[in-house]
Design an enzyme around this catalytic site. Sequence first.
Site, PDB file in Angstrom:
ATOM      1  CD  GLU A  61      -1.894  -2.377   1.213  1.00  0.00           C
ATOM      2  OE1 GLU A  61      -0.788  -2.722   1.686  1.00  0.00           O
ATOM      3  OE2 GLU A  61      -2.767  -3.205   0.887  1.00  0.00           O
ATOM      4  CG  ASP A  86     -10.351  -1.349   7.097  1.00  0.00           C
ATOM      5  OD1 ASP A  86     -10.826  -1.465   8.229  1.00  0.00           O
ATOM      6  OD2 ASP A  86     -11.077  -1.317   6.075  1.00  0.00           O
ATOM      7  CG  HIS A 130     -11.167  -6.526   5.793  1.00  0.00           C
ATOM      8  ND1 HIS A 130     -10.408  -7.218   6.680  1.00  0.00           N
ATOM      9  CD2 HIS A 130     -10.609  -6.731   4.574  1.00  0.00           C
ATOM     10  CE1 HIS A 130      -9.428  -7.838   6.029  1.00  0.00           C
ATOM     11  NE2 HIS A 130      -9.519  -7.556   4.759  1.00  0.00           N
TER      12      HIS A 130
HETATM   13  C1  TPP Z   1      -2.512  -4.746   3.998  1.00  0.00           C
HETATM   14  C2  TPP Z   1      -3.549  -5.466   3.233  1.00  0.00           C
HETATM   15  N1  TPP Z   1      -3.683  -5.244   1.914  1.00  0.00           N
HETATM   16  C3  TPP Z   1      -4.614  -5.905   1.200  1.00  0.00           C
HETATM   17  C4  TPP Z   1      -5.437  -6.801   1.807  1.00  0.00           C
HETATM   18  C5  TPP Z   1      -6.476  -7.558   1.000  1.00  0.00           C
HETATM   19  N2  TPP Z   1      -6.011  -8.946   0.905  1.00  0.00           N
HETATM   20  C6  TPP Z   1      -6.427  -9.882   1.771  1.00  0.00           C
HETATM   21  S1  TPP Z   1      -5.669 -11.332   1.551  1.00  0.00           S
HETATM   22  C7  TPP Z   1      -4.784 -10.751   0.250  1.00  0.00           C
HETATM   23  C8  TPP Z   1      -3.815 -11.653  -0.427  1.00  0.00           C
HETATM   24  C9  TPP Z   1      -2.791 -12.156   0.535  1.00  0.00           C
HETATM   25  O1  TPP Z   1      -1.868 -12.959  -0.122  1.00  0.00           O
HETATM   26  P1  TPP Z   1      -0.835 -13.796   0.687  1.00  0.00           P
HETATM   27  O2  TPP Z   1      -0.119 -12.951   1.687  1.00  0.00           O
HETATM   28  O3  TPP Z   1       0.006 -14.513  -0.302  1.00  0.00           O
HETATM   29  O4  TPP Z   1      -1.708 -14.818   1.517  1.00  0.00           O
HETATM   30  P2  TPP Z   1      -2.763 -15.881   0.942  1.00  0.00           P
HETATM   31  O5  TPP Z   1      -4.068 -15.183   0.760  1.00  0.00           O
HETATM   32  O6  TPP Z   1      -2.220 -16.390  -0.329  1.00  0.00           O
HETATM   33  O7  TPP Z   1      -2.862 -16.916   2.001  1.00  0.00           O
HETATM   34  C10 TPP Z   1      -5.095  -9.416   0.011  1.00  0.00           C
HETATM   35  C11 TPP Z   1      -4.504  -8.609  -1.051  1.00  0.00           C
HETATM   36  C12 TPP Z   1      -5.308  -6.977   3.194  1.00  0.00           C
HETATM   37  N3  TPP Z   1      -6.120  -7.802   3.874  1.00  0.00           N
HETATM   38  N4  TPP Z   1      -4.351  -6.328   3.876  1.00  0.00           N
END
Ligand code: TPP
Lengths: 329, 319
Positions: A61, A86, A130
């Site tokens: 971000e 958030d 969220h």
């Molecule tokens: C700081 C932040 N940015 C964006 C999101 C939205 N988001 C939730 S899960 C996700 C993907 C996460 O990927 P990863 O860390 O590889 O974990 P996975 O979902 O593959 O287990 C995103 C972009 C978030 N929850 N927190």
Amino acid sequence: MPRELTYLEAVREALQQEMRRDERVFVIGEDVGVYGGAFGVTRGMVEEFGEERIIDTPISELGIAGAITGAALTGMRPVGEIMFMDFTTLAAEQLVNQAAKIRFMFGGNATVPFVLRTPAGSGTGAAAQHSQSLENWFVHVPGLKVVMPSTPYDAKGLLVASIRDDNPVMFIENKLLYKSRGPVPEEIYTLPLSVSEVKREGRDVTIVATAIMVQRALEAARQLAEMGIEVEVVDPRTLKPLDRQPIIASVIKTGRVLIVHEACKTGGFGGELAAVIAGSEAFDFLDAPIIRLAGRDMPIPYNRTLEYHTVPQVDDIVQAARKLAEGSV
Amino acid sequence: MTLTAEKKHDLLRQMYTIRAFEEMAEQLYTMGKIHGTMHLSIGMEASAVGAVAALQDDDFILSTHRGHGHCIAKNADLNLMMAEFMGKETGYCRGRGGSMHIADVDGGNLGANGVVGGGIPIAVGVGLSQKMQKTGRICLSFFGDGAANLGPFHEALNMAAIWTLPVVFVCENNQYAMSYSAKKAFAIDKISDRAAAYGMPGETVDGNDLMAVYTAVRRAVDRARDGGGPSLIESSTYRWRGHSKSDANRYRSKAEIEEWRAKDPIARFRQQLIDAGELDDQGADAIMQAASGAIDTAVEFADSSPEPDLATIEDGVYA
Ligand SMILES: Cc1ncc(C[n+]2csc(CCOP(=O)(O)OP(=O)(O)O)c2C)c(N)n1
């Protein structure tokens, strides 16, 4: 019958039309490409504009905020997306300390014309991390503009205007409003920033509301009309810089004001509005104390019933406005 | 470092329990009993169970938005977990947190997290606190490939390394951060290579092989407990389901998903145990049935549990 779009489609159409018109406009954010954004706002756009102009980013971000700042500083007009409001907290350094101050610090010799779009609000069962409404964090930062549309029509016109504005604009969308429908002209148009709009006229009580609370206030106004109470609803649309006059004029007319927003009450935008009204020529016309209805001072709970009762609902607005109108506050 | 047959049976049970919990979660969602979203770790069970198996009961973990597996591997009470998932007063967080925020503080699970990467710096603080208090406990921080690109990851790993903290960083690389393929999100092949930049050991393991995960994490845990400081383990695995319930899977192919389904970590561990003569088919089926029975019980518990009382809505905001 004028054409109707959802709020989500209106945002998308604004992006598409503005990108077709101006090559400097591009979209950048997490999963905005093939995935189409977490809420589907940019769905299909990568097919038209390609990966060069609909840019997927890592989960970074702060990086997104910095990238739009630097790109805006040097000739582009980027539209960044932060998936949930958030997570603007992670981007805050670049937004607050950098983007917002660059023009001033550089003696007016630079501009940072970006838009940062982000969805806010509760009601989706997404719990405390969220569901926040953090608009006031940004209202507090000189140099940023803060826009919060409440209808599809406003969303399109205000987004186009935000993209064309030469300042960094925080464009805050509402998750529950995404599916709401309303008339939206096909042609591209702008609605000026910093112009408050009277969404409904009335003589008994003024309700100043933002984002989804405008819709709830309008519904409350319909119910109150059946009880013989005529509510005027004013939507600031741009929280910063604020267009005060229509709000003040409305309070002069009705003598009673209820302020409604979803964000937590303490330190919220409602306090600012109340001070603006109390410090204006409307003060002498007030027949009752200024009332605020806002989110409780607490994180948003997961449980559906608790979540519902954490932020103002139509019934709460009806009751508060009724008390005001009947002079029982 | 060897595990007894009994312990291995228990690990198989945990994997089956995670699978059953999540399959039930999907059903409950379809039935409209769950409001909100959900992130399933189906296909990633060996990663969670293998890693936590390397810990002692009083060690700590921090988890992610995809945390059902971590929670169950840390021996969570299934009834309380299911109740939380359904938003009930009897849940781990009294229905306030939901699946993305389940914490079992007494059990050493310091929370799932709705913010990607949000737990990594906290793990550093937990490690610091253990070192200061000389408890001998360690902290394991789970996060995804996506999280490894956030600033907090870099700050946290550096701090853990310079202070030689008892922290083990486990990056579960399930190949995607929502739709963003790890292949595109990194200009390096192995996320574990980043360990070198902070001055700690790094290792990439087959995250679908429970014993491989266990062995690597166990090495890191032993090192941390002996005062050797942090390590970064990349557990390479795959999520079979979409990112969340609203995922149309436009960014990956059916063939790819099928390819990974064929590498089912549960079937694989089960077969390993059978091949080693440590279990037979009947015994394995009994373990599987017991796991799904426990989930049915949890659903009954959650279903019959009360909703939170509205009068208590602001409980917990302040101590
Ligand atoms: C700081 C932040 N940015 C964006 C999101 C939205 N988001 C939730 S899960 C996700 C993907 C996460 O990927 P990863 O860390 O590889 O974990 P996975 O979902 O593959 O287990 C995103 C972009 C978030 N929850 N927190």
